[in-house]
Write an enzyme that holds these catalytic residues in place. Sequence first.
Site, PDB file in Angstrom:
ATOM      1  N   SER A 186     130.318 -25.086  43.571  1.00  0.00           N
ATOM      2  CA  SER A 186     131.358 -24.056  43.644  1.00  0.00           C
ATOM      3  C   SER A 186     131.679 -23.408  42.301  1.00  0.00           C
ATOM      4  O   SER A 186     132.351 -22.387  42.264  1.00  0.00           O
ATOM      5  CB  SER A 186     132.625 -24.638  44.254  1.00  0.00           C
ATOM      6  OG  SER A 186     133.147 -25.627  43.403  1.00  0.00           O
ATOM      7  N   HIS A 214     131.138 -25.848  50.620  1.00  0.00           N
ATOM      8  CA  HIS A 214     131.088 -24.406  50.329  1.00  0.00           C
ATOM      9  C   HIS A 214     129.918 -23.686  51.003  1.00  0.00           C
ATOM     10  O   HIS A 214     129.750 -22.480  50.822  1.00  0.00           O
ATOM     11  CB  HIS A 214     131.036 -24.184  48.807  1.00  0.00           C
ATOM     12  CG  HIS A 214     132.254 -24.704  48.120  1.00  0.00           C
ATOM     13  ND1 HIS A 214     133.403 -23.955  47.977  1.00  0.00           N
ATOM     14  CD2 HIS A 214     132.527 -25.916  47.589  1.00  0.00           C
ATOM     15  CE1 HIS A 214     134.325 -24.685  47.363  1.00  0.00           C
ATOM     16  NE2 HIS A 214     133.816 -25.884  47.117  1.00  0.00           N
ATOM     17  N   LYS A 244     137.946 -24.705  54.244  1.00  0.00           N
ATOM     18  CA  LYS A 244     137.461 -23.550  53.489  1.00  0.00           C
ATOM     19  C   LYS A 244     137.064 -22.427  54.470  1.00  0.00           C
ATOM     20  O   LYS A 244     137.926 -21.713  54.934  1.00  0.00           O
ATOM     21  CB  LYS A 244     136.351 -23.983  52.544  1.00  0.00           C
ATOM     22  CG  LYS A 244     136.865 -25.060  51.561  1.00  0.00           C
ATOM     23  CD  LYS A 244     135.879 -25.456  50.532  1.00  0.00           C
ATOM     24  CE  LYS A 244     136.302 -26.704  49.768  1.00  0.00           C
ATOM     25  NZ  LYS A 244     137.575 -26.627  49.037  1.00  0.00           N
TER      26      LYS A 244
HETATM   27  N1  PMP Z   1     133.911 -31.359  48.543  1.00  0.00           N
HETATM   28  C1  PMP Z   1     133.750 -30.258  47.798  1.00  0.00           C
HETATM   29  C2  PMP Z   1     132.373 -29.911  47.305  1.00  0.00           C
HETATM   30  C3  PMP Z   1     134.854 -29.424  47.515  1.00  0.00           C
HETATM   31  O1  PMP Z   1     134.702 -28.323  46.773  1.00  0.00           O
HETATM   32  C4  PMP Z   1     136.118 -29.780  48.030  1.00  0.00           C
HETATM   33  C5  PMP Z   1     137.359 -28.906  47.820  1.00  0.00           C
HETATM   34  N2  PMP Z   1     137.584 -28.433  46.592  1.00  0.00           N
HETATM   35  C6  PMP Z   1     136.237 -30.948  48.771  1.00  0.00           C
HETATM   36  C7  PMP Z   1     135.117 -31.711  49.021  1.00  0.00           C
HETATM   37  C8  PMP Z   1     137.569 -31.378  49.311  1.00  0.00           C
HETATM   38  O2  PMP Z   1     137.863 -30.690  50.463  1.00  0.00           O
HETATM   39  P1  PMP Z   1     139.354 -30.573  51.043  1.00  0.00           P
HETATM   40  O3  PMP Z   1     140.039 -29.534  50.234  1.00  0.00           O
HETATM   41  O4  PMP Z   1     139.147 -30.222  52.455  1.00  0.00           O
HETATM   42  O5  PMP Z   1     139.987 -31.913  50.853  1.00  0.00           O
END
Ligand code: PMP
Length: 396
Positions: A186, A214, A244
């Site tokens: 990301s 993502h 997301k």
């Molecule tokens: N895995 C990745 C690669 C993420 O970017 C994120 C969120 N930033 C998460 C897991 C966590 O997801 P959530 O916000 O649904 O807890």
Amino acid sequence: MSSETLNQFLKENLDDLKGKGLYNVIDTVEGSNGPMITIAGRELINLSSNNYLGLATDRRLIEACLEATKTYGVGAGAVRTINGTLDIHVKLEEKLAEFKHTEAAIAYQSGFNCNMAAISGVMDKHDVILSDELNHASIIDGCRLSKAKIIRYNHSDMEDLRSKAREAKESGLYNKIMIITDGVFSMDGDIAKLPEIVEIAEEFDLITYVDDAHGSGVLGNGAGTVKHFGLSDRVDFQIGTLSKAIGVVGGYVAGKKDLIDWLKVRSRPFLFSTAVTPGAVAACIEAIDILMNSSDLQNKLWENGDYLKKGLKELGFDIGESETPITPCIIGDEVKTQQFSKWLNKEGVYAKSIVFPTVPKGTGRVRNMPTAAHTKEMLDRALAIYEKVGKEMSII
Ligand code: PMP
């Protein structure tokens, strides 16, 4: 430590962070998190949310959430393994398996705790994990919780991964060996080299784990990075978030039935934390139905991503090597990056700066997340502001 020394310790450390300009003041969004947001009474073009498809404020999801809340109430009432598994949770899991082209799926309360649950639910101190050095914090924490040995490989460096995989296998020291990677990274918007990763895993007989937070809803006709590469039956764990592109909240693992059955009896957040609210579950089901029936939102997201990238590039910004709509604008110097983001904000664009230690020193960037909900007019206004501020700060 007494509470007085604790308070002293906290105050000193907070003052230290504030003195170094490292204390993150959290913005409060007044209203919804759509393509435009209001902060401190000012309306801004929002280029910082993960609401990739605009579904967080979609009427169809809101209606589904309201209907389910009327039927089931606001809470699930218990953890999944007591009597918090409502029929709507089962429906979501069946839908997720269909969406991801796997035998089964298990849903968790968030993407973060899904990684904690799934990694520590399967790996233990007799095992080793090969983890991309840029993997998300929740993967890192899940690996630590498992007590497995963690070996980091250089970001997307397949030679490094292969040699570390061979070494781990030939050492004979470990029971299980797992490769873990984000599907889409990301910070830069680059895609993991899954075909090579799967080949290496098959060569050395290793487990594969892809966190597609993502990529889901964005790549592979919405089904994600694994599907994008046609690898649905060759990856063991497909992780996703429901927070997301799906626009709601939650996380999930999709995979073989035995894996999912095991996680249902061994992954601690599933056993010991209350199930997601019925309203949120219904909204997720609605979102997945929308994604499985039409590519319109994904097409719009890519169109907007390409438009913003082209515009920023033509203005002379360094936008890195993103392969997805995530568009970094690389400034370099940490202080300058933060000033740039603040200046954009003053002019009407909300795009957060990301600096060391989240990204390597000297690669500070303002990260843009265009969504399907942005209009061309919003993106044009954002580009005009980028041009003005970029010139005033001598970045372009
Ligand atoms: N895995 C990745 C690669 C993420 O970017 C994120 C969120 N930033 C998460 C897991 C966590 O997801 P959530 O916000 O649904 O807890």
